[in-house]
Design a protein around this motif. Sequence first.
Motif, short mmCIF file in Angstrom:
data_model
loop_
_atom_site.label_atom_id
_atom_site.label_comp_id
_atom_site.label_asym_id
_atom_site.label_seq_id
_atom_site.Cartn_x
_atom_site.Cartn_y
_atom_site.Cartn_z
N ILE A 1 -82.09 37.05 -31.81
CA ILE A 1 -83.22 36.35 -32.43
C ILE A 1 -84.37 37.31 -32.72
O ILE A 1 -85.02 37.23 -33.77
N GLU A 2 -84.61 38.27 -31.83
CA GLU A 2 -85.67 39.25 -32.04
C GLU A 2 -85.43 40.07 -33.30
O GLU A 2 -86.40 40.46 -34.00
N SER A 3 -84.17 40.33 -33.62
CA SER A 3 -83.89 41.13 -34.82
C SER A 3 -84.35 40.42 -36.09
O SER A 3 -84.77 41.06 -37.06
N PHE A 4 -84.29 39.09 -36.11
CA PHE A 4 -84.79 38.34 -37.27
C PHE A 4 -86.30 38.50 -37.40
O PHE A 4 -86.84 38.49 -38.50
N TRP A 5 -86.98 38.64 -36.27
CA TRP A 5 -88.43 38.84 -36.29
C TRP A 5 -88.78 40.25 -36.73
O TRP A 5 -89.71 40.46 -37.52
N GLN A 6 -88.04 41.25 -36.25
CA GLN A 6 -88.31 42.64 -36.57
C GLN A 6 -87.75 43.06 -37.92
O GLN A 6 -88.18 44.06 -38.49
N GLY A 7 -86.78 42.33 -38.43
CA GLY A 7 -86.13 42.70 -39.68
C GLY A 7 -87.01 42.48 -40.90
O GLY A 7 -88.07 41.85 -40.82
N GLU A 8 -86.57 42.97 -42.03
CA GLU A 8 -87.30 42.83 -43.29
C GLU A 8 -86.69 41.68 -44.10
O GLU A 8 -85.49 41.66 -44.38
N ASP A 9 -87.53 40.69 -44.42
CA ASP A 9 -87.12 39.51 -45.18
C ASP A 9 -86.03 38.73 -44.43
O ASP A 9 -85.07 38.24 -45.04
N THR A 10 -86.20 38.60 -43.12
CA THR A 10 -85.19 37.91 -42.32
C THR A 10 -85.72 36.72 -41.53
O THR A 10 -84.93 35.88 -41.10
N ARG A 11 -87.02 36.63 -41.35
CA ARG A 11 -87.56 35.59 -40.47
C ARG A 11 -87.20 34.19 -40.95
O ARG A 11 -86.86 33.31 -40.15
N HIS A 12 -87.30 33.96 -42.25
CA HIS A 12 -87.02 32.63 -42.79
C HIS A 12 -85.56 32.24 -42.65
O HIS A 12 -85.21 31.05 -42.71
N LEU A 13 -84.69 33.22 -42.43
CA LEU A 13 -83.26 32.92 -42.32
C LEU A 13 -82.92 32.17 -41.03
O LEU A 13 -81.87 31.53 -40.95
N LEU A 14 -83.80 32.22 -40.04
CA LEU A 14 -83.57 31.46 -38.81
C LEU A 14 -83.50 29.96 -39.07
O LEU A 14 -82.83 29.23 -38.34
N ASP A 15 -84.16 29.50 -40.13
CA ASP A 15 -84.11 28.09 -40.47
C ASP A 15 -82.71 27.67 -40.93
O ASP A 15 -82.38 26.48 -40.91
N HIS A 16 -81.92 28.66 -41.33
CA HIS A 16 -80.59 28.37 -41.87
C HIS A 16 -79.47 28.79 -40.92
O HIS A 16 -78.30 28.78 -41.28
N LEU A 17 -79.87 29.15 -39.71
CA LEU A 17 -78.90 29.55 -38.69
C LEU A 17 -78.48 28.34 -37.87
O LEU A 17 -79.31 27.56 -37.41
N VAL A 18 -77.16 28.18 -37.69
CA VAL A 18 -76.61 27.17 -36.79
C VAL A 18 -76.01 27.90 -35.59
O VAL A 18 -75.08 28.69 -35.73
#
Length: 369
Positions: free
Chosen positions: A106-123
Amino acid sequence: MDNQPKHSSIGSNLAFLSLLLACAVYLCIWSSSSSLINPLFSFQKHDAQCPSKNPTTTTFNAAPDELLATLDKASIGNKTVIIAVINKAYAVQEVKADTTMLDLFIESFWQGEDTRHLLDHLVLVAVDQTAYDRCQFLRLNCYRLETDGVDFGGEKLYMSQDFIKMMWRRTWFLLEVLKRGYSFIFTDTDVLWLRNPFSRLSQNETEDLQISTDMFFGDPWNQTLINTGFYHIRSNNKTIALFDRWYTMKDNATGQKEQDVLLDLIRGGIIGQLGLKVRFLDTLYFSGFCQDSKDFGAVTTVHANCCRSIGAKVKDLKAVLRDWKRFKKSTPQKTTAGLAADGFQWSGHWGCWNSWKVPNDTGKATHKA
């Protein structure tokens, strides 16, 4: 005297009509109460309504598809989702640990580039109750995958019998997703998302499957060392047929994990037989511990493959995140994609390299995970 029979006839008719009305009211009341116990009444369609001060309507609906509802909620918009499978060992922190595999993921989505919004689409698909509870605590899209008589909560060492069972259960679940018309990126939770992978994946809808590799030898259409820890697949008749054939081979695959069986199918010509178009992903962009990406300006994901235990993966993935943050700090640019990364190298994956020194519980030599 002549009118007496007429009055008598009218009185008799009124009495008869009153009796009929009372019977009708009684039948309405009796049939409504009987519907709770009499199956002949419970699904009847009534055109006439019984008199009532507070009329009610009962609707009988089929049970909703919980998986479909979860997928619909997480969909990017084109019926595409991101799926990861977790168990207790990946989600719960041990006494001596300071983080978990799920936390790093989960931290990688925060640190990544253009990735934070993808958590909304993660199951997040939880195979035990503890992992499911942890997912809900994080307020993510969660789905509980139950398997009667099997405990998937503990750590499953690479190529152990429980590890193999869990991988096949995962394959079955992903087949169910495809059957419901959803395309997806499947990702192991030991994959760090440093950049948005959709920017590197082909948008050509004729490509059915794009799958990562342990080692990339230059040809995106012909590879042997596939890795099912990260791939993008489109839902269509061909991919459903592939997964169906793949899963039905589990009972004749003693000692093989699902990845080995899929590789055997590819070598046996399944791609041509089903008319599939399969792209094998370059480790320059979709990297792993088996073959590091040489370019910090291009790398998109990093997979802790060629590693045996969770503790080793966590140790080395923490180093990857440190390397990544150090690289981002070196440039004032909002995005570092395409920038030269001279002088930047990954830290050694010492935890994973040393993990192979401990024999596993199957007594068989293994080379990657």
